[in-house]
Enzyme design. Structure first.
Site, PDB file in Angstrom:
ATOM      1  N   ASP A  95     -12.153  -9.502   4.534  1.00  0.00           N
ATOM      2  CA  ASP A  95     -13.739  -9.351   3.421  1.00  0.00           C
ATOM      3  C   ASP A  95     -14.209 -10.771   3.609  1.00  0.00           C
ATOM      4  OD1 ASP A  95     -13.246  -6.531   3.107  1.00  0.00           O
ATOM      5  OD2 ASP A  95     -14.492  -6.747   1.176  1.00  0.00           O
TER       6      ASP A  95
ATOM      7  N   ASP B 211      -6.309  -6.988   4.193  1.00  0.00           N
ATOM      8  CA  ASP B 211      -7.368  -6.512   3.486  1.00  0.00           C
ATOM      9  C   ASP B 211      -8.399  -7.511   2.746  1.00  0.00           C
ATOM     10  OD1 ASP B 211      -8.969  -4.309   2.319  1.00  0.00           O
ATOM     11  OD2 ASP B 211      -8.155  -4.838   0.531  1.00  0.00           O
TER      12      ASP B 211
ATOM     13  N   TYR C 143       0.844  -1.268  -0.084  1.00  0.00           N
ATOM     14  CA  TYR C 143       0.010   0.179  -0.125  1.00  0.00           C
ATOM     15  C   TYR C 143       1.020   1.374   0.247  1.00  0.00           C
ATOM     16  CZ  TYR C 143      -4.607  -1.896   0.706  1.00  0.00           C
ATOM     17  OH  TYR C 143      -5.898  -2.605   0.597  1.00  0.00           O
TER      18      TYR C 143
ATOM     19  N   ASP D   5      -2.739 -18.188   0.474  1.00  0.00           N
ATOM     20  CA  ASP D   5      -3.795 -18.840  -0.679  1.00  0.00           C
ATOM     21  C   ASP D   5      -4.495 -20.024   0.325  1.00  0.00           C
ATOM     22  OD1 ASP D   5      -1.136 -20.084  -0.422  1.00  0.00           O
ATOM     23  OD2 ASP D   5      -1.353 -20.643  -2.403  1.00  0.00           O
TER      24      ASP D   5
ATOM     25  N   LYS E 148       3.249 -15.212   2.079  1.00  0.00           N
ATOM     26  CA  LYS E 148       3.380 -15.848   0.722  1.00  0.00           C
ATOM     27  C   LYS E 148       4.995 -16.112   1.048  1.00  0.00           C
ATOM     28  CE  LYS E 148       2.048 -17.688  -2.834  1.00  0.00           C
ATOM     29  NZ  LYS E 148       1.345 -18.872  -2.863  1.00  0.00           N
TER      30      LYS E 148
HETATM   31  C1  IPM Z   1     -10.414  -1.311   4.182  1.00  0.00           C
HETATM   32  C2  IPM Z   1     -10.568  -0.735   2.799  1.00  0.00           C
HETATM   33  C3  IPM Z   1      -9.691   0.139   2.405  1.00  0.00           C
HETATM   34  C4  IPM Z   1      -8.423  -0.434   2.299  1.00  0.00           C
HETATM   35  C5  IPM Z   1      -9.692   1.102   1.141  1.00  0.00           C
HETATM   36  C6  IPM Z   1     -11.121   1.787   1.047  1.00  0.00           C
HETATM   37  C7  IPM Z   1      -8.485   2.022   0.682  1.00  0.00           C
HETATM   38  O1  IPM Z   1     -10.647  -1.493   1.731  1.00  0.00           O
HETATM   39  O2  IPM Z   1     -10.079  -0.712   5.255  1.00  0.00           O
HETATM   40  O3  IPM Z   1     -10.424  -2.516   4.220  1.00  0.00           O
HETATM   41  O4  IPM Z   1      -7.946  -1.250   1.408  1.00  0.00           O
HETATM   42  O5  IPM Z   1      -7.403  -0.528   3.490  1.00  0.00           O
HETATM   43 MN    MN Z   2     -10.856  -3.650   2.526  1.00  0.00          MN
END
Ligand code: IPM
Ligand code: MN
Length: 365
Positions: free
Chosen positions: A252, A248, A142, A224, A192
């Site tokens: 999710d 990240d 990032y 993975d 990884k």
């Molecule tokens: C998160 C979001 C952010 C990230 C984006 C909005 C930049 O997806 O906080 O998980 O990738 O960190």
């Molecule tokens: Mn995210």
């Protein structure tokens, strides 16, 4: 009465709707513990771009640093997708995280039994899941340099850099190991290392820190495989520590264990600042309709009480209220399935129920 200053950055999309619920709950709970919350609301992300031509300003960053405690809604939306990298709403979020120095992002993945049927996954697989993702937040790909787009023989290309230093890894590792001591005593580090140089540095650095924590059990998992294990057997995890990009993506995926991305709170800590935000994004498709799930923002407010205000009882008070709302059967659209005992609710109805509950002090369970 104790005075506490916080900055609220409602941001874009559903950000303002869910942040306003979180602030109402937070103010009500704090007042019960003799604490007055002084909230400064500032524009952030796309909303800030519309006002100032930038997604965040130096003054807003300074105000956040000064207050030390920041509650954020969400940033982003299709209307800002074509802006240059530095003008995009997401750039503001990355800058804020970096400038606040909040290098450890805590994302608790807890499946509430009332919601075990709401996931797309089998109830027996997810019921009882309770783990913590510690995502490194101010390094990795990032932020790594160089980062640019160029062209070679008429073929355009882009470069991002995944970089980790030992000290960056070790400070976030300590957050994970400390957290494990207060939980199940196990850390799983995700990398990884079979391919990436930066992951081999990651693993070596983690192993060094583990020597300081003989009471905590360390394991390693390739990212993975981890993506697969989260779906296959999520109960195996206690604390998971991983880099910025992997964290990240994995968080999710893990959110779907809890029924909805709309359930996941986060706390970003490290140093003296705390940044609290729901994991979900700005959800432009439902923004302004009053149907967003405010529970991730409210749960983030609970984490704010726990980590920045040292008000553990207030945090539990909020978390209990969330539990009670879920047990009552009220569900926003993201969680709603037509089963007996559940009822579709909008943001305000959930908010009202939460406020009734925290006003009655439900801390003693
Ligand atoms: C998160 C979001 C952010 C990230 C984006 C909005 C930049 O997806 O906080 O998980 O990738 O960190
Ligand atoms: Mn995210």
């Amino acid at each position: 009465m104790k005075q506490v200053d916080i900055v609220a950055l409602p941001g874009d999309g559903i950000g303002p709707e869910v942040t306003s619920v979180a602030l109402d709950v937070l103010k009500t709970v704090c007042s019960k513990y003799d604490t007055e919350l002084n909230v400064t609301e500032l524009p952030f992300g796309g909303t800030c771009y519309e006002q100032y031509g930038d997604p965040v300003t130096d003054e807003i960053i300074d105000a956040c640093k000064k207050s030390k405690v920041v509650l954020l809604g969400a940033v982003g939306g299709p209307q800002w997708d074509d802006l240059s990298a530095g003008k995009r709403p997401e750039a503001a979020l990355l800058r804020l995280r970096k400038e606040l120095g909040v290098f450890a992002n805590l994302r608790p993945i807890k499946v509430h039994s009332a919601l075990a049927g709401a996931s797309t996954l089998k109830q027996e697989v997810i019921e009882g899941t309770d783990f913590l993702i510690v995502r490194e937040l101010t390094g990795g790909v990032y932020f790594g340099q160089p980062r640019y787009t160029s062209e070679e023989n008429g073929d355009p290309f882009s470069v991002d850099t995944m970089r980790y230093s030992r000290s960056e890894v070790q400070r976030v590792a300590r957050v994970a190991f400390d957290a494990a001591r207060l939980r199940g005593g196990r850390v799983c580090s995700v990398d990884k290392a079979n391919v990436l140089e930066s992951s081999r540095m990651w693993r070596k650095s983690i192993i060094e820190v583990a020597a300081e924590y003989p009471d905590v059990e360390l394991s390693h998992m390739l990212v993975d495989n981890c993506a697969m294990q989260i779906i296959r057997d999520p109960k195996q995890f206690d604390v998971m520590v991983t880099g910025n990009l992997f964290g990240d993506i994995l968080s999710d995926a893990a959110s779907m264990l809890t029924g909805s991305l709309g359930m996941l709170p986060s706390a970003s800590v490290g140093g003296e600042n705390g940044l609290y935000e729901p994991v979900h994004g700005s959800a432009p498709d439902i923004a302004g309709k009053g149907v967003a799930n405010p529970l991730a923002a409210v749960a983030s407010a609970a984490l704010l009480c726990r980590y920045s205000l040292q008000m553990e009882e207030a945090a539990q008070n909020i978390e209990n209220a969330i539990l009670k709302v879920l047990e009552s059967g009220l569900r926003t659209a993201d969680l709603y399935t037509k089963v007996p005992g559940t009822q579709l609710a909008n943001t305000i109805e959930i908010a009202q129920h939460l406020l009734d509950l925290v006003s009655d002090n439900v801390v003693a369970e």
